[in-house]
Design a protein around this motif. Structure first.
Motif, PDB file in Angstrom:
ATOM      1  N   ILE A   9      -3.853  24.087  18.330  1.00  0.00           N
ATOM      2  CA  ILE A   9      -5.100  23.854  17.599  1.00  0.00           C
ATOM      3  C   ILE A   9      -5.625  22.475  17.985  1.00  0.00           C
ATOM      4  O   ILE A   9      -4.841  21.540  18.125  1.00  0.00           O
ATOM      5  N   PRO A  10      -6.937  22.309  18.152  1.00  0.00           N
ATOM      6  CA  PRO A  10      -7.456  20.972  18.477  1.00  0.00           C
ATOM      7  C   PRO A  10      -7.189  19.966  17.365  1.00  0.00           C
ATOM      8  O   PRO A  10      -7.452  20.239  16.193  1.00  0.00           O
ATOM      9  N   THR A  11      -6.660  18.813  17.737  1.00  0.00           N
ATOM     10  CA  THR A  11      -6.336  17.774  16.759  1.00  0.00           C
ATOM     11  C   THR A  11      -7.591  17.159  16.173  1.00  0.00           C
ATOM     12  O   THR A  11      -7.634  16.825  14.983  1.00  0.00           O
ATOM     13  N   GLN A  12      -8.625  17.015  16.985  1.00  0.00           N
ATOM     14  CA  GLN A  12      -9.903  16.480  16.536  1.00  0.00           C
ATOM     15  C   GLN A  12     -10.986  17.522  16.799  1.00  0.00           C
ATOM     16  O   GLN A  12     -10.772  18.467  17.559  1.00  0.00           O
ATOM     17  N   PRO A  13     -12.163  17.385  16.179  1.00  0.00           N
ATOM     18  CA  PRO A  13     -13.205  18.396  16.359  1.00  0.00           C
ATOM     19  C   PRO A  13     -13.626  18.542  17.812  1.00  0.00           C
ATOM     20  O   PRO A  13     -13.755  17.551  18.532  1.00  0.00           O
ATOM     21  N   VAL A  14     -13.823  19.775  18.233  1.00  0.00           N
ATOM     22  CA  VAL A  14     -14.293  20.066  19.584  1.00  0.00           C
ATOM     23  C   VAL A  14     -15.624  20.805  19.487  1.00  0.00           C
ATOM     24  O   VAL A  14     -15.916  21.474  18.491  1.00  0.00           O
ATOM     25  N   PHE A 170     -16.899  13.901  14.870  1.00  0.00           N
ATOM     26  CA  PHE A 170     -17.837  14.727  15.610  1.00  0.00           C
ATOM     27  C   PHE A 170     -17.207  15.183  16.927  1.00  0.00           C
ATOM     28  O   PHE A 170     -16.308  14.521  17.457  1.00  0.00           O
ATOM     29  N   PRO A 171     -17.688  16.289  17.491  1.00  0.00           N
ATOM     30  CA  PRO A 171     -17.092  16.832  18.723  1.00  0.00           C
ATOM     31  C   PRO A 171     -17.573  16.089  19.958  1.00  0.00           C
ATOM     32  O   PRO A 171     -18.354  16.605  20.767  1.00  0.00           O
ATOM     33  N   ILE A 172     -17.096  14.873  20.142  1.00  0.00           N
ATOM     34  CA  ILE A 172     -17.525  14.012  21.239  1.00  0.00           C
ATOM     35  C   ILE A 172     -16.312  13.386  21.918  1.00  0.00           C
ATOM     36  O   ILE A 172     -15.224  13.313  21.340  1.00  0.00           O
ATOM     37  N   TYR A 173     -16.517  12.902  23.124  1.00  0.00           N
ATOM     38  CA  TYR A 173     -15.438  12.301  23.915  1.00  0.00           C
ATOM     39  C   TYR A 173     -15.104  10.894  23.458  1.00  0.00           C
ATOM     40  O   TYR A 173     -13.944  10.480  23.414  1.00  0.00           O
ATOM     41  N   GLU A 174     -16.129  10.108  23.129  1.00  0.00           N
ATOM     42  CA  GLU A 174     -15.930   8.721  22.714  1.00  0.00           C
ATOM     43  C   GLU A 174     -16.986   8.368  21.674  1.00  0.00           C
ATOM     44  O   GLU A 174     -17.975   9.073  21.519  1.00  0.00           O
ATOM     45  N   GLY A 175     -16.752   7.264  20.956  1.00  0.00           N
ATOM     46  CA  GLY A 175     -17.783   6.805  20.045  1.00  0.00           C
ATOM     47  C   GLY A 175     -17.245   6.065  18.842  1.00  0.00           C
ATOM     48  O   GLY A 175     -16.246   6.438  18.227  1.00  0.00           O
ATOM     49  N   GLY A 176     -17.911   4.964  18.525  1.00  0.00           N
ATOM     50  CA  GLY A 176     -17.648   4.195  17.324  1.00  0.00           C
ATOM     51  C   GLY A 176     -18.938   3.490  16.945  1.00  0.00           C
ATOM     52  O   GLY A 176     -19.936   3.569  17.673  1.00  0.00           O
ATOM     53  N   CYS A 177     -18.940   2.823  15.829  1.00  0.00           N
ATOM     54  CA  CYS A 177     -20.148   2.087  15.471  1.00  0.00           C
ATOM     55  C   CYS A 177     -19.819   0.883  14.595  1.00  0.00           C
ATOM     56  O   CYS A 177     -18.822   0.863  13.871  1.00  0.00           O
ATOM     57  N   TRP A 274     -26.268  11.684  21.018  1.00  0.00           N
ATOM     58  CA  TRP A 274     -27.095  12.867  20.777  1.00  0.00           C
ATOM     59  C   TRP A 274     -26.365  13.871  19.887  1.00  0.00           C
ATOM     60  O   TRP A 274     -26.931  14.406  18.927  1.00  0.00           O
ATOM     61  N   LEU A 275     -25.095  14.127  20.185  1.00  0.00           N
ATOM     62  CA  LEU A 275     -24.326  15.084  19.391  1.00  0.00           C
ATOM     63  C   LEU A 275     -24.080  14.564  17.967  1.00  0.00           C
ATOM     64  O   LEU A 275     -24.092  15.338  17.012  1.00  0.00           O
ATOM     65  N   THR A 276     -23.845  13.265  17.841  1.00  0.00           N
ATOM     66  CA  THR A 276     -23.656  12.689  16.511  1.00  0.00           C
ATOM     67  C   THR A 276     -24.905  12.865  15.665  1.00  0.00           C
ATOM     68  O   THR A 276     -24.827  13.131  14.453  1.00  0.00           O
ATOM     69  N   LYS A 277     -26.057  12.749  16.294  1.00  0.00           N
ATOM     70  CA  LYS A 277     -27.320  12.885  15.574  1.00  0.00           C
ATOM     71  C   LYS A 277     -27.627  14.334  15.202  1.00  0.00           C
ATOM     72  O   LYS A 277     -28.097  14.622  14.095  1.00  0.00           O
ATOM     73  N   LEU A 278     -27.346  15.277  16.110  1.00  0.00           N
ATOM     74  CA  LEU A 278     -27.772  16.657  15.917  1.00  0.00           C
ATOM     75  C   LEU A 278     -26.727  17.568  15.281  1.00  0.00           C
ATOM     76  O   LEU A 278     -27.071  18.600  14.719  1.00  0.00           O
ATOM     77  N   ALA A 279     -25.445  17.210  15.362  1.00  0.00           N
ATOM     78  CA  ALA A 279     -24.412  18.047  14.740  1.00  0.00           C
ATOM     79  C   ALA A 279     -24.643  18.110  13.238  1.00  0.00           C
ATOM     80  O   ALA A 279     -25.087  17.151  12.613  1.00  0.00           O
ATOM     81  N   SER A 280     -24.331  19.247  12.656  1.00  0.00           N
ATOM     82  CA  SER A 280     -24.587  19.466  11.235  1.00  0.00           C
ATOM     83  C   SER A 280     -23.687  18.591  10.361  1.00  0.00           C
ATOM     84  O   SER A 280     -22.468  18.748  10.350  1.00  0.00           O
ATOM     85  N   LYS A 281     -24.294  17.670   9.633  1.00  0.00           N
ATOM     86  CA  LYS A 281     -23.533  16.813   8.710  1.00  0.00           C
ATOM     87  C   LYS A 281     -23.004  17.639   7.541  1.00  0.00           C
ATOM     88  O   LYS A 281     -21.896  17.424   7.054  1.00  0.00           O
ATOM     89  N   ASP A 282     -23.818  18.599   7.077  1.00  0.00           N
ATOM     90  CA  ASP A 282     -23.378  19.457   5.976  1.00  0.00           C
ATOM     91  C   ASP A 282     -22.106  20.213   6.346  1.00  0.00           C
ATOM     92  O   ASP A 282     -21.200  20.378   5.530  1.00  0.00           O
ATOM     93  N   ARG A 283     -22.050  20.681   7.588  1.00  0.00           N
ATOM     94  CA  ARG A 283     -20.884  21.440   8.027  1.00  0.00           C
ATOM     95  C   ARG A 283     -19.649  20.560   8.104  1.00  0.00           C
ATOM     96  O   ARG A 283     -18.537  20.988   7.769  1.00  0.00           O
ATOM     97  N   VAL A 284     -19.817  19.316   8.557  1.00  0.00           N
ATOM     98  CA  VAL A 284     -18.693  18.379   8.603  1.00  0.00           C
ATOM     99  C   VAL A 284     -18.132  18.164   7.201  1.00  0.00           C
ATOM    100  O   VAL A 284     -16.917  18.251   6.966  1.00  0.00           O
ATOM    101  N   ILE A 285     -19.017  17.887   6.264  1.00  0.00           N
ATOM    102  CA  ILE A 285     -18.600  17.587   4.892  1.00  0.00           C
ATOM    103  C   ILE A 285     -17.942  18.795   4.240  1.00  0.00           C
ATOM    104  O   ILE A 285     -16.823  18.720   3.716  1.00  0.00           O
ATOM    105  N   ALA A 286     -18.648  19.935   4.274  1.00  0.00           N
ATOM    106  CA  ALA A 286     -18.140  21.136   3.613  1.00  0.00           C
ATOM    107  C   ALA A 286     -16.854  21.634   4.255  1.00  0.00           C
ATOM    108  O   ALA A 286     -15.896  22.001   3.562  1.00  0.00           O
TER     109      ALA A 286
END
Length: 398
Positions: A9-14, A170-177, A274-286
């Motif tokens: 199973i993927p350890t992080q979101p894909v 989020f299903p991304i290769y890299e990223g922080g803020c 781009w993926l962080t902006k467009l991926a469904s936040k509701d889906r992540v939370i729920a």
């Protein structure tokens, strides 16, 4: 280090075809660190820590208070800044031990880093007041808690600065803020890490989705560009002398703990932003709340183990499901060999951090296992993982 098989199973979101589908499921609106104020998208949380240290003017000889339960990647930027890490105790529920923090304060203390472990917020009002009284900075470590709130305000809003790790949610290769609602960070200049990095970030994201069979009929469409990937990387590396051969992507995305100063002013890739902006936040939370609750119900009553957080309060969006396992030395490798995506945050503590520094931290380092509850888990994967965990733990009791 043991050579374990790839997790089933993927350890992080894909990335999947459902990543952009809204799925409210009656969930409350929960804010994120992006609602706090100014934002700078970088390649990892550790880079964001280093940028925050620069913004606060923390440098040689300054003391930075860090929780004794930590990932070394949190400490590396402090060492890079030539500051002095001072490790403080945490309580059994992972809350900051402010009595111990106070005992460690002196005129050289400049900053307190408070970590929201596994998505569960610290008492931010209490910690903010403490830092104000003692005139030290507060950095909220939201690497485990991109979404969340405390007493009606988003996590990250209480600190002078806050850092987060987008690639954990989020299903991304890299990223922080790096974010701040109290200070202007607009003057921080970031630049692209180059075309090879941009291509690598996009293709690695696609490849991970395909690897775990998440892209459906689009598999054929992406087959050709992914076949070209190895050739592209080989060509780029051959044309890059010396150490540059290793710098197409940040080490944070490849599982390393070190801090790479070359990535300090590099912007997160276009595909990740781009993926962080467009991926469904509701889906992540729920999805995360639903999966955490399912794991809690299925595993809470097992002998020889107990959930670190037996309740899921409103306003919490978990990173993983943390389970304290008494016989972890036997159970962890068994699960890994079975392909279960088990994680051990804090498995390797900074040298010198031991029982005498914080007994709670060393116990959690040894006995706390974490299992994914991200939004991209399929029902059959979740059921399989629960079955494997239960079977392994029950067998160890025989």
């Amino acid at each position: 280090m043991a050579n374990y098989p790839k997790p089933y199973i993927p350890t992080q979101p894909v990335l999947s075809l459902e990543s952009f589908s809204s799925n409210r499921c009656g969930q409350q609106d929960i804010p994120s660190v992006l609602d706090v104020g100014s934002i700078k998208h970088v390649t990892s949380g550790r880079v964001a820590i280093a940028l925050a240290l620069k913004q606060m003017g923390i440098g040689k000889g300054d003391k930075v208070l860090i929780p004794a339960y930590h990932c070394p990647a949190m400490v590396e930027p402090v060492i890079w800044a030539e500051a002095v890490p001072i490790f403080y105790k945490i309580q059994s529920d992972t809350s900051v031990d402010l009595d111990d923090v106070q005992n460690k304060l002196d005129e050289s203390t400049k900053l307190l880093i408070a970590t929201h472990y596994f998505g569960f917020p610290q008492n931010l009002v209490k910690i903010r007041n403490f830092c104000d009284i003692h005139e030290i900075y507060l950095l909220e470590d939201c690497a485990h808690s991109f979404f969340g709130e405390f007493e009606g305000r988003p996590i990250g809003a209480y600190g002078d600065y806050a850092i987060a790790s987008t690639m954990k949610f989020f299903p991304i290769y890299e990223g922080g803020c790096l974010v701040s609602g109290r200070n202007n960070i607009e003057q921080i200049e970031l630049r692209s890490a180059g075309l090879a990095f941009e291509i690598k970030a996009a293709l690695n994201t696609l490849e991970r989705g395909l690897e775990y069979d998440r892209m459906g009929s689009l598999r054929k469409l992406f087959a050709t560009p992914l076949k070209l990937k190895d050739y592209l990387w080989k060509s780029v590396k051959q044309g890059s002398p010396g150490e540059n051969k290793k710098k197409i992507g940040p080490g944070a995305s490849e599982g390393g703990f070190g801090f790479e100063a070359d990535w300090l002013h590099k912007r997160s890739s276009f595909s990740s932003r781009w993926l962080t902006k467009l991926a469904s936040k509701d889906r992540v939370i729920a999805g995360r709340r639903e999966n955490y609750s399912a794991l809690l119900e299925a595993l809470a009553g097992l002998p020889g183990c107990r959930p670190l957080f037996p309740d899921l309060p409103s306003g919490v969006v978990p990173h993983v499901f943390p389970l304290i396992v008494d016989n972890s030395a036997e159970i962890f490798p068994t699960l890994k060999r079975s392909g279960v995506p088990v994680i051990r945050f804090g498995e390797f503590l900074w040298h010198g951090v031991n029982e005498s520094v914080c007994s709670v931290s060393t116990r959690l380092s040894q006995n706390l296992l974490q299992f994914p509850c991200h939004q991209e888990l399929k029902l059959k994967e979740k059921q399989w993982m629960i079955e494997q965990i239960r079977k392994t733990i029950l067998s160890s009791m025989e």
